[in-house]
Design a protein around this motif. Sequence first.
Motif, PDB file in Angstrom:
ATOM      1  N   ALA A  40       0.415  -1.590  -0.262  1.00 54.81           N
ATOM      2  CA  ALA A  40      -0.322   0.275   0.029  1.00 54.81           C
ATOM      3  C   ALA A  40       0.552   1.520   0.391  1.00 54.81           C
ATOM      4  CB  ALA A  40      -1.117   0.138   1.605  1.00 54.81           C
ATOM      5  N   ASP A  41       2.072   1.331   0.467  1.00 52.59           N
ATOM      6  CA  ASP A  41       2.797   2.588   1.183  1.00 52.59           C
ATOM      7  C   ASP A  41       4.072   2.677  -0.529  1.00 52.59           C
ATOM      8  OD1 ASP A  41       2.909   2.700   3.315  1.00 52.59           O
ATOM      9  OD2 ASP A  41       4.524   2.024   4.365  1.00 52.59           O
ATOM     10  N   LEU A  42       3.471   1.401  -1.551  1.00 55.99           N
ATOM     11  CA  LEU A  42       3.798   1.839  -2.918  1.00 55.99           C
ATOM     12  C   LEU A  42       2.901   2.213  -3.690  1.00 55.99           C
ATOM     13  CD1 LEU A  42       6.318  -0.900  -2.844  1.00 55.99           C
ATOM     14  CD2 LEU A  42       7.305   1.256  -2.663  1.00 55.99           C
ATOM     15  N   VAL A  43       2.423   1.837  -3.453  1.00 62.62           N
ATOM     16  CA  VAL A  43       0.702   2.646  -4.263  1.00 62.62           C
ATOM     17  C   VAL A  43       0.685   3.765  -3.757  1.00 62.62           C
ATOM     18  CG1 VAL A  43      -1.379   2.387  -4.434  1.00 62.62           C
ATOM     19  CG2 VAL A  43      -0.530   0.210  -3.845  1.00 62.62           C
ATOM     20  N   ALA A  44       1.148   4.191  -2.526  1.00 60.91           N
ATOM     21  CA  ALA A  44       0.876   5.550  -2.163  1.00 60.91           C
ATOM     22  C   ALA A  44       1.876   6.664  -2.463  1.00 60.91           C
ATOM     23  CB  ALA A  44       0.978   5.626  -0.649  1.00 60.91           C
ATOM     24  N   THR A  45       3.321   5.761  -2.252  1.00 67.26           N
ATOM     25  CA  THR A  45       4.243   6.946  -2.568  1.00 67.26           C
ATOM     26  C   THR A  45       5.596   6.567  -3.660  1.00 67.26           C
ATOM     27  OG1 THR A  45       5.676   5.682  -1.370  1.00 67.26           O
ATOM     28  CG2 THR A  45       4.466   7.077  -0.353  1.00 67.26           C
ATOM     29  N   ARG A  46       4.752   5.247  -4.386  1.00 70.35           N
ATOM     30  CA  ARG A  46       6.014   4.896  -5.557  1.00 70.35           C
ATOM     31  C   ARG A  46       5.136   4.624  -6.845  1.00 70.35           C
ATOM     32  NH1 ARG A  46       8.502   7.349  -2.784  1.00 70.35           N
ATOM     33  NH2 ARG A  46      11.045   6.212  -1.921  1.00 70.35           N
ATOM     34  N   ASP A  47       4.111   5.704  -6.983  1.00 70.45           N
ATOM     35  CA  ASP A  47       3.313   5.173  -8.361  1.00 70.45           C
ATOM     36  C   ASP A  47       2.703   3.967  -8.461  1.00 70.45           C
ATOM     37  OD1 ASP A  47       2.301   7.876  -8.623  1.00 70.45           O
ATOM     38  OD2 ASP A  47       4.024   8.338  -8.404  1.00 70.45           O
ATOM     39  N   VAL A  48       3.285   2.877  -7.683  1.00 70.74           N
ATOM     40  CA  VAL A  48       2.192   1.900  -7.963  1.00 70.74           C
ATOM     41  C   VAL A  48       1.236   1.390  -8.479  1.00 70.74           C
ATOM     42  CG1 VAL A  48       2.834  -0.757  -7.546  1.00 70.74           C
ATOM     43  CG2 VAL A  48       4.740   0.641  -6.894  1.00 70.74           C
ATOM     44  N   VAL A  49       0.873   0.962  -9.612  1.00 70.13           N
ATOM     45  CA  VAL A  49      -0.678   0.691 -10.272  1.00 70.13           C
ATOM     46  C   VAL A  49      -0.460  -0.349 -10.494  1.00 70.13           C
ATOM     47  CG1 VAL A  49      -1.032   2.698 -10.663  1.00 70.13           C
ATOM     48  CG2 VAL A  49      -0.160   1.646 -12.501  1.00 70.13           C
ATOM     49  N   GLY A  50      -0.187  -1.817 -10.151  1.00 71.95           N
ATOM     50  CA  GLY A  50       0.002  -3.289 -10.730  1.00 71.95           C
ATOM     51  C   GLY A  50       0.906  -4.365 -10.085  1.00 71.95           C
ATOM     52  N   THR A 307      15.079  -1.982  -9.170  1.00 68.34           N
ATOM     53  CA  THR A 307      14.910  -0.166 -10.122  1.00 68.34           C
ATOM     54  C   THR A 307      14.017   0.359  -9.838  1.00 68.34           C
ATOM     55  OG1 THR A 307      15.491  -2.245 -11.896  1.00 68.34           O
ATOM     56  CG2 THR A 307      14.496  -0.740 -12.643  1.00 68.34           C
ATOM     57  N   LEU A 308      12.687   0.224  -8.762  1.00 64.11           N
ATOM     58  CA  LEU A 308      11.463   0.729  -8.468  1.00 64.11           C
ATOM     59  C   LEU A 308      12.379   2.323  -7.604  1.00 64.11           C
ATOM     60  CD1 LEU A 308       9.067   2.016  -8.825  1.00 64.11           C
ATOM     61  CD2 LEU A 308       8.297   0.741  -6.951  1.00 64.11           C
ATOM     62  N   GLN A 309      12.937   1.889  -7.205  1.00 62.74           N
ATOM     63  CA  GLN A 309      13.803   2.637  -6.060  1.00 62.74           C
ATOM     64  C   GLN A 309      15.276   3.823  -6.802  1.00 62.74           C
ATOM     65  OE1 GLN A 309      12.364   3.375  -3.690  1.00 62.74           O
ATOM     66  NE2 GLN A 309      11.061   1.511  -2.780  1.00 62.74           N
ATOM     67  N   ALA A 310      15.405   2.792  -7.862  1.00 66.14           N
ATOM     68  CA  ALA A 310      16.759   3.365  -8.625  1.00 66.14           C
ATOM     69  C   ALA A 310      15.856   4.635  -8.952  1.00 66.14           C
ATOM     70  CB  ALA A 310      16.926   2.733  -8.876  1.00 66.14           C
ATOM     71  N   VAL A 311      14.830   4.738  -9.527  1.00 57.43           N
ATOM     72  CA  VAL A 311      13.552   5.658 -10.769  1.00 57.43           C
ATOM     73  C   VAL A 311      13.091   5.923  -9.603  1.00 57.43           C
ATOM     74  CG1 VAL A 311      12.047   5.781 -11.873  1.00 57.43           C
ATOM     75  CG2 VAL A 311      13.305   3.660 -12.555  1.00 57.43           C
ATOM     76  N   ALA A 312      12.628   5.942  -8.244  1.00 59.48           N
ATOM     77  CA  ALA A 312      12.424   7.494  -7.271  1.00 59.48           C
ATOM     78  C   ALA A 312      13.210   8.184  -6.717  1.00 59.48           C
ATOM     79  CB  ALA A 312      11.449   6.492  -6.038  1.00 59.48           C
ATOM     80  N   ASP A 313      14.612   7.449  -6.802  1.00 56.83           N
ATOM     81  CA  ASP A 313      15.626   8.515  -6.456  1.00 56.83           C
ATOM     82  C   ASP A 313      16.234   9.146  -7.840  1.00 56.83           C
ATOM     83  OD1 ASP A 313      17.584   9.005  -4.035  1.00 56.83           O
ATOM     84  OD2 ASP A 313      19.076   8.116  -5.628  1.00 56.83           O
TER      85      ASP A 313
END
Length: 378
Positions: A40-50, A307-313
């Motif tokens: 749920a955090d990743l949905v809220a803060t990393r725009d994860v939708v799937g 990879t997701l966190q690298a993109v976020a960073d």
Amino acid sequence: MSENGSTPTQSEATSRLSSEGVAIWLDDLSRERITTGNLADLVATRDVVGVTTNPTIFASALSKGESYDEQLTEIAAQGTDVDDAVWEITTRDVRDACDVLRPVYDRTDGVDGRVSIEVDPRMAQDPDATGKLAERLWSTVDRPNLFIKIPATEKGLSAITAAIAQGISVNVTLIFSLERYSAVIDAYLTGLEQALEAGRDVSDLASVASFFVSRVDGAIDKELEEIGSDEAKALLGKVAVANARLAYEIHCETLASDRWKALEARGARPQRPLWASTGVKNPDYPDTLYVTELVAPGVVNTMPEKTLQAVADHGDITGDTITGTYDDARATLDTYARLGGDLAEVTRSLEEDGLQKFEASWDELLQTVRDGLSGASS
């Protein structure tokens, strides 16, 4: 709140990527992610939708921590065999993840908020068995935001069509070549046509076509290194992106076709390209390479969390990096062919290797659950 008690902050880079029309999916799932609120955090803060899953992901989740101990104990006490145990464990996690993503599904009118679960890859060359497993998974999970993953083998194409025709949303996986991607699109459209002929409402049907990226460079870069010329070295890390960009061109051509427009007029949804295998294998390449170079409207990029966190960073999202690149992409593939490369042979080999890896992963999952059941009953 995140599991360590800190308040997660929104990522500007993932928000920008999302605003460019890229659906960000997480290529990972575990019960711990669900119960701690991490997903749920990743949905809220990393725009994860799937979310996408595979047997290796489940085996890894089961081998860490104690999240599955209670269920394993219950299953062991019932004397359930290992295949049924795997079924119970994985479908529970996917059902719960579907529930976490359900607000996204509702907010996007069913475009996103999807969670994928894979059919037993040992059935990949048996379309009838694959079809029956797809039906069983669909009814067991019983969530509208589910995707059933079916490998895009030549024999699997008919199973894809049959699943769509029956109203089952499908994530077509293990696509490497442009030719196979075109066949997958045809399988999807044929399934929609059959569904409509049967009087089915197709407005809630959806599909993605998982086009694998980094594995292509992993195979071809070895060839280019062996060739060793400056021209060959200039292609390092370029062929996979070029291949994927030309897949997007095929997608756009499909959306402009009369066949698609006729289906769209009757409520059909487009099958979106999904960039899979987007974690960089070569440490010399930017760790966001297969994200920043494959930005375009209407695509999905499923990423491992690293990879997701690298993109976020530090992801540098500069807009659409695919549209208008098709001539350059063709030139890249032409140069590779002129240097002696055989992309058709590479992708054929990658598909065979991918199927073997899928089966090995399934065996690993079975053994992990077998060990868990043995520990729970002792």
